[in-house]
Design a protein around this motif. Structure first.
Motif, short mmCIF file in Angstrom:
data_model
loop_
_atom_site.label_atom_id
_atom_site.label_comp_id
_atom_site.label_asym_id
_atom_site.label_seq_id
_atom_site.Cartn_x
_atom_site.Cartn_y
_atom_site.Cartn_z
N ARG A 198 16.22 5.69 6.29
CA ARG A 198 15.00 4.94 6.56
C ARG A 198 14.67 3.94 5.47
N GLY A 199 15.09 4.19 4.25
CA GLY A 199 14.86 3.23 3.18
C GLY A 199 13.84 3.71 2.16
N PHE A 200 13.30 2.75 1.42
CA PHE A 200 12.35 3.04 0.35
C PHE A 200 10.91 2.84 0.83
N PHE A 201 10.04 3.76 0.40
CA PHE A 201 8.63 3.70 0.76
C PHE A 201 7.79 3.85 -0.51
N ALA A 246 20.98 -6.90 -2.75
CA ALA A 246 21.51 -5.95 -3.75
C ALA A 246 20.57 -5.74 -4.93
N PRO A 247 20.07 -6.80 -5.58
CA PRO A 247 19.14 -6.56 -6.71
C PRO A 247 17.84 -5.92 -6.27
N VAL A 248 17.40 -6.17 -5.04
CA VAL A 248 16.18 -5.52 -4.54
C VAL A 248 16.41 -4.03 -4.40
N ARG A 249 17.60 -3.66 -3.90
CA ARG A 249 17.92 -2.23 -3.75
C ARG A 249 18.02 -1.55 -5.12
N GLU A 250 18.65 -2.21 -6.08
CA GLU A 250 18.74 -1.65 -7.43
C GLU A 250 17.36 -1.53 -8.06
N ALA A 251 16.52 -2.52 -7.84
CA ALA A 251 15.16 -2.47 -8.39
C ALA A 251 14.37 -1.32 -7.77
N ALA A 252 14.56 -1.09 -6.49
CA ALA A 252 13.87 0.01 -5.82
C ALA A 252 14.31 1.35 -6.40
N ARG A 253 15.59 1.44 -6.79
CA ARG A 253 16.07 2.67 -7.42
C ARG A 253 15.36 2.89 -8.77
N LEU A 254 15.16 1.82 -9.51
CA LEU A 254 14.44 1.94 -10.78
C LEU A 254 13.01 2.42 -10.54
N LEU A 255 12.37 1.89 -9.52
CA LEU A 255 10.99 2.29 -9.22
C LEU A 255 10.94 3.72 -8.71
N GLU A 256 12.00 4.17 -8.08
CA GLU A 256 12.07 5.57 -7.66
C GLU A 256 12.07 6.47 -8.89
N ASN A 257 12.81 6.07 -9.92
CA ASN A 257 12.86 6.86 -11.15
C ASN A 257 11.51 6.90 -11.86
N LEU A 295 0.81 -1.22 0.00
CA LEU A 295 0.00 0.00 0.00
C LEU A 295 0.84 1.27 0.00
N PRO A 296 0.28 2.38 -0.48
CA PRO A 296 0.97 3.67 -0.42
C PRO A 296 1.40 4.00 1.00
N GLY A 297 2.62 4.48 1.14
CA GLY A 297 3.16 4.81 2.45
C GLY A 297 3.89 3.67 3.12
N ALA A 298 3.73 2.44 2.61
CA ALA A 298 4.37 1.29 3.23
C ALA A 298 5.87 1.29 2.94
#
Length: 232
Positions: free
Chosen positions: A74-77, A53-64, A34-37
């Motif tokens: 705190r990490g990715f939300f 490592a691939p999870v962190r890289e994937a999160a960077r792609l989703l940030e873009n 959910l949003p905010g999670a």
């Protein structure tokens, strides 16, 4: 504790980062996250059977692509959308797709594209008749619009569309529906196809602006109602 019903399942290792990003995007758009999670790298990595490592890289792609936000220390939300952000998003879509459809009519291979547009409109109607699977409706809708950007022959339009596609899907999924009926949603694409077939650049541009502009109004108004605590 191990989540008895994890959002993700084990993943093979070929094309890892892109596949992880795709699965995370799907989970977010579908509402399983959910949003905010907070996106726990360790939990997702464990569920997928990969390292962090691939999870962190994937999160960077989703940030873009506008689906997640990074908070230092705190990490990715999962991103929390607003009516103002969605209004800006649809304004940007109008700019991109108006330019893409004008270029398509003037310089694209219209004859080659028309059967693909027809097939996608048929898919929109098929999904509408199948029931109330909102995600399938949204994906079919976005696939139609992607064809226009692809058919323009300018890869920049397609890249820009792909970058905002998941954010658009998330906004639509959060409001639960767009048109009063899925068939109306499917039929709203027909005038766009007709203008392209007629090679009417002005008419095609007007049709896409009207189509996305109407969606812009409905999405932002319904999201504003949600923000104000009035789901109806």
């Amino acid at each position: 504790m191990h989540d008895p019903d994890p959002a993700f399942g084990p993943l093979a290792r070929d094309g890892l980062v892109d596949r992880v990003a795709g699965l995370m995007a799907e989970a977010i758009v579908a509402g399983r996250v959910l949003p905010g999670a907070r996106l726990s790298e360790s939990t997702i990595a464990r569920d997928l059977g990969v390292s962090r490592a691939p999870v962190r890289e994937a999160a960077r792609l989703l940030e873009n692509s506008g689906l997640v936000r990074y908070r230092p220390n705190r990490g990715f939300f999962v991103r929390t959308l607003s009516s103002a952000a969605l209004d800006n998003l649809y304004e940007f879509r109008i700019v991109i797709e108006s330019a893409a459809i004008a270029r398509l009519v003037a310089r694209g291979d219209v004859e080659a594209l028309l059967p693909r547009l027809d097939a996608q409109i048929a898919e929109l109607y098929r999904v509408a008749e199948a029931g109330d699977d909102m995600l399938r409706q949204v994906e079919a809708d976005m696939a139609f619009h992607r064809l226009i950007c692809e058919g323009s022959g300018n890869p920049r339009y397609l890249a820009a569309f792909d970058q905002i596609a998941n954010e658009t899907k998330l906004g639509l999924m959060l409001i639960g529906r767009l048109y009063d009926s899925p068939r109306r949603m499917a039929g709203s694409h027909v005038p766009i196809r007709a203008a392209i077939a007629a090679r009417d650049a002005q008419g095609a541009t007007a049709a896409i602006e009207d189509h996305i502009g109407s969606a812009r109004h409905m999405v932002t108004e319904r999201f504003r109602s949600l923000e104000e605590g009035h789901p109806a």
